[in-house]
Design a protein around this motif. Structure first.
Motif, short mmCIF file in Angstrom:
data_model
loop_
_atom_site.label_atom_id
_atom_site.label_comp_id
_atom_site.label_asym_id
_atom_site.label_seq_id
_atom_site.Cartn_x
_atom_site.Cartn_y
_atom_site.Cartn_z
N PRO A 497 85.87 53.07 -27.17
CA PRO A 497 86.84 52.07 -27.61
C PRO A 497 86.18 50.95 -28.41
N ASN A 498 86.62 50.79 -29.66
CA ASN A 498 86.11 49.78 -30.58
C ASN A 498 84.64 49.95 -30.93
N LYS A 499 84.10 51.14 -30.76
CA LYS A 499 82.72 51.41 -31.10
C LYS A 499 82.65 52.65 -32.02
N TYR A 500 81.81 52.56 -33.05
CA TYR A 500 81.72 53.62 -34.05
C TYR A 500 80.27 53.88 -34.42
N ALA A 501 79.96 55.14 -34.66
CA ALA A 501 78.72 55.48 -35.35
C ALA A 501 78.95 55.19 -36.83
N PHE A 502 77.96 54.55 -37.46
CA PHE A 502 78.13 54.01 -38.82
C PHE A 502 77.22 54.75 -39.79
N TYR A 503 77.82 55.32 -40.85
CA TYR A 503 77.10 56.16 -41.80
C TYR A 503 77.23 55.60 -43.22
N LEU A 504 76.20 55.81 -44.02
CA LEU A 504 76.21 55.41 -45.42
C LEU A 504 75.53 56.47 -46.27
N GLY A 505 75.86 56.46 -47.58
CA GLY A 505 75.04 57.15 -48.55
C GLY A 505 75.45 58.54 -49.01
N ALA A 506 76.66 58.99 -48.67
CA ALA A 506 77.10 60.27 -49.25
C ALA A 506 77.31 60.09 -50.75
N LYS A 507 77.33 61.20 -51.46
CA LYS A 507 77.60 61.15 -52.89
C LYS A 507 79.11 61.16 -53.10
N TYR A 508 79.58 60.30 -53.99
CA TYR A 508 81.02 60.15 -54.18
C TYR A 508 81.71 61.46 -54.52
N ASP A 509 81.03 62.37 -55.23
CA ASP A 509 81.67 63.62 -55.64
C ASP A 509 81.69 64.68 -54.54
N SER A 520 76.04 52.81 -32.83
CA SER A 520 77.20 52.33 -32.10
C SER A 520 77.44 50.86 -32.42
N ILE A 521 78.45 50.61 -33.26
CA ILE A 521 78.76 49.24 -33.66
C ILE A 521 80.27 49.04 -33.68
N THR A 522 80.69 47.79 -33.71
CA THR A 522 82.11 47.47 -33.88
C THR A 522 82.43 47.41 -35.37
N ALA A 528 79.71 43.05 -41.22
CA ALA A 528 78.56 42.15 -41.35
C ALA A 528 77.38 42.87 -42.00
N PHE A 529 77.18 44.14 -41.65
CA PHE A 529 76.10 44.92 -42.25
C PHE A 529 76.36 45.13 -43.74
N LEU A 530 77.61 45.43 -44.08
CA LEU A 530 77.94 45.75 -45.47
C LEU A 530 77.93 44.55 -46.40
N THR A 531 78.13 43.36 -45.86
CA THR A 531 78.26 42.17 -46.71
C THR A 531 77.07 41.98 -47.65
N PRO A 532 75.83 41.95 -47.16
CA PRO A 532 74.71 41.81 -48.10
C PRO A 532 74.46 43.06 -48.93
N VAL A 533 74.80 44.22 -48.37
CA VAL A 533 74.60 45.47 -49.12
C VAL A 533 75.49 45.49 -50.37
N ILE A 534 76.73 45.08 -50.22
CA ILE A 534 77.65 45.07 -51.37
C ILE A 534 77.20 44.04 -52.41
N LYS A 535 76.70 42.91 -51.96
CA LYS A 535 76.17 41.93 -52.91
C LYS A 535 74.99 42.50 -53.69
N ARG A 536 74.11 43.19 -52.99
CA ARG A 536 72.97 43.80 -53.67
C ARG A 536 73.42 44.89 -54.63
N TYR A 537 74.41 45.64 -54.22
CA TYR A 537 74.94 46.70 -55.08
C TYR A 537 75.42 46.12 -56.41
N ALA A 538 76.11 45.00 -56.34
CA ALA A 538 76.63 44.38 -57.56
C ALA A 538 75.51 43.92 -58.48
N SER A 539 74.42 43.46 -57.92
CA SER A 539 73.36 42.88 -58.75
C SER A 539 72.24 43.86 -59.09
N GLU A 540 72.06 44.91 -58.28
CA GLU A 540 70.90 45.79 -58.46
C GLU A 540 71.25 47.22 -58.87
#
Length: 576
Positions: A497-509, A520-522, A528-540
């Motif tokens: 309940p309210n806990k998820y395994a969190f994955y990143l990095g699949a190819k869009y296609d 295991s995170i909420t 909170a994890f994605l916030t700086p990642v998305i900022k870096r994505y925009a700039s890098e």
């Protein structure tokens, strides 16, 4: 029938159940007629899956009913078999009407291009199935240890090739149906047939397949059906506007189990090219190899992907070609570029129009200010074309002439449906399974959690000027993978309940799996994890780089490098 070596472990219970079921009849007729309970036995519950039915209960009500000493709020989910997701206006109207008289007044488009009904009481099952039969629809083999609903590109009339592929998908769906008359005897005719020639299942045998089996057809450059997630796939190769043949893929699958390293998602292998006339021959032979060699001692290890992983792709190709008596040709070049459905108005190659309507999580219902179900019913009453359900849980209103376009536009505008396409690239690429409160396997929320999740992540992309960037995000309530979360650029898989395994990095296609980032995170922790990642994505990010590719290139690499010193990784810091 099996030519596999004798099992060293005992067969699972389901195998004996299927063998003793008299070709999927079991005790279903008597139990469905029993009005003393809204449920059926566990054994019959396994057999109803072959008939397209799952016994469920409303988990939101469990505690209160238990305290009151009452039976669980049992009902059934019914899934329609609808190859390629194509429905006529007459079928749509019947499906819609039956949702009021036999279900909960809603429809849901699944990630396999078909409809599901929920909250169907046991006493309404025959009425529902007979109502579907009256418009040439059924639910047989929509679930169970058989080849399930066959997926295909949802735009058959866009070109002759689309129509060819649709017809191939429908032909294969029909070809792979169980031959037993149990479905019609129990639900349609109300009469069990005795005597005559004994029944046989030439493709499946008396115990059918070890587990479910999924097939799909794709037409590059769109990978809208996620071809590499399928047990069996056919990638159309088009030359001079006609389908020259198909590259065959085998061994894909999404389901896994938390904490069980012996289970894993797997991308299918491309094994060769065949001409269009050999689809049914090759496909059925692949299915029969899985019938004979799939693991019947452990249902968590019973999918076709494990047969391939354990024995090797070279073994499989040799076995396939030995049974066929001929060799597949070398696979031909192809390229996938997108998974996103077309939204809004588009004109087909034949001059007709279609309208792509975004439907979050595929839930078709009326709510104040947003009467989607009413609007689609009104369209079905006048539409001269048909409807196409998509693998991304959307609907395409197709076959619209120049003369009828203003009429359809007026209905859409009257009910405010055109605004559904004015959404972020994240929302338009979001998928979820049903999960709570009805799915018995759900460990966490999914469909009910998705709107809130999007409301938290959409501003992050909008804040860096990337609101329109296509980003695939998928949420499931458990790791069985119904919404194909392991192919998402951002994936959340329910763990508790309210806990998820969190994955990143699949190819869009859809050609690369993502990787586990946090076990295991909420949802708030994921944001909170994605916030700086998305900022870096925009700039890098590199020119044209998708979010999943950036995460794979930068974020996952940095986390891997930090892993020995950081057992519980945190997000890389935002660029200054």
């Amino acid at each position: 029938m099996s030519t596999a070596p004798a099992a060293t472990k005992p067969l699972v219970h389901n195998e004996g159940l299927k063998a003793a079921s008299n070709f999927l009849r079991g005790n279903l007729a008597a139990e469905i007629a029993d009005t003393s309970t809204g449920a059926i036995t566990d054994d019959s519950g396994q057999l109803t899956k072959f008939h397209g039915l799952y016994l469920q209960d409303d988990r939101d009500l469990r505690l209160a009913l238990k305290k009151a000493g009452k039976e669980k709020a049992f009902s059934f989910m019914l899934r329609i078999r609808l190859a390629g997701g194509r429905a006529t206006p007459q079928q749509w109207l019947a499906i819609d009407a039956l949702s009021d008289t036999t279900a909960n007044g809603q429809l849901r488009i699944t990630t396999r291009q078909t409809f599901q009904y929920h909250a169907v009481l046991k006493g309404s099952l025959k009425t529902l199935i007979r109502g579907l039969d009256a418009v040439q629809l059924d639910s047989i083999a929509a679930c169970g240890d058989v080849n399930r609903n066959v997926m295909a590109p949802p735009l058959p009339e866009r070109s002759p090739a689309h129509e060819e592929i649709y017809q191939a998908s429908k032909s294969f769906s029909d070809y792979c149906l169980p031959k037993t008359r149990a479905y019609h005897e129990i639900w349609i005719n109300d009469e069990l047939v005795s005597g005559g020639q004994p029944e046989v299942e030439p493709m499946y045998g008396t115990t059918y397949l070890p587990r479910k089996f999924k097939t799909g057809f794709a037409l590059p450059p769109s990978n809208d059906i996620d071809i590499f997630s399928q047990d069996l796939g056919f990638i159309a190769i088009v030359e001079n506007g006609k389908v020259a043949g198909y590259n065959v893929t085998v061994g894909g699958g999404m389901g896994t189990s938390h904490g069980n390293a012996a289970t894993f998602p797997r991308l299918a292998d491309v094994i060769g090219f065949i001409t269009p006339d050999r689809v049914n021959e090759v496909g059925s032979t692949v299915i029969m190899i899985q019938r004979d060699f799939g693991d019947r001692t452990d249902r968590k290890h019973a999918r076709f992907k494990y047969t391939i992983a354990d024995r090797g792709i070279a073994w499989f190709i040799d076995e396939l070609q030995k049974r066929l008596g001929w060799k597949l040709s070398p696979a031909r070049p192809f390229e996938f570029k997108t998974i996103e459905d077309p939204h809004g108005w588009h004109r087909t190659a034949g001059g007709e129009w279609f309208f792509g309507l975004h439907i979050l999580s595929g839930r078709i219902k009326d709510i104040p200010g947003w009467p989607m179900r009413t609007a689609l019913r009104e369209i079905a009453q006048v539409l001269k074309g048909d409807f196409r359900l998509t693998p991304s849980q959307n609907v395409l209103i197709a076959g619209i002439s120049d003369a009828q376009k203003p009429e359809i536009e007026a209905i859409l505008a009257k009910h405010g449906l055109t605004k559904e396409n004015d959404r972020s690239g994240l929302r338009l690429n979001a998928l979820s399974c049903v999960a709570l409160p009805t799915c018995g396997l759900a460990l966490a929320e999914s469909e009910r959690a998705l709107p809130g999740l999007l409301e938290k992540i959409e501003p992050l992309f909008a804040g860096v000027g990337l609101a329109a960037q296509p980003v695939s995000i998928r949420v499931t309530g458990c790791p069985n993978g119904c919404a194909r979360p392991f192919l998402a650029e951002i994936g959340l898989v329910g763990k508790a309940p309210n806990k998820y395994a969190f994955y990143l990095g699949a190819k869009y296609d859809g050609t690369r799996l993502n990787k586990l980032v946090l076990p295991s995170i909420t949802i708030d922790e994921a944001v909170a994890f994605l916030t700086p990642v998305i900022k870096r994505y925009a700039s890098e990010r590199q020119p044209g780089e998708y979010f999943g590719d950036f995460c794979h290139r930068v974020v996952l690499s940095e986390l891997a490098a930090a892993a020995p010193a950081t057992p519980a990784p945190t997000a890389p810091a935002a660029a200054s």
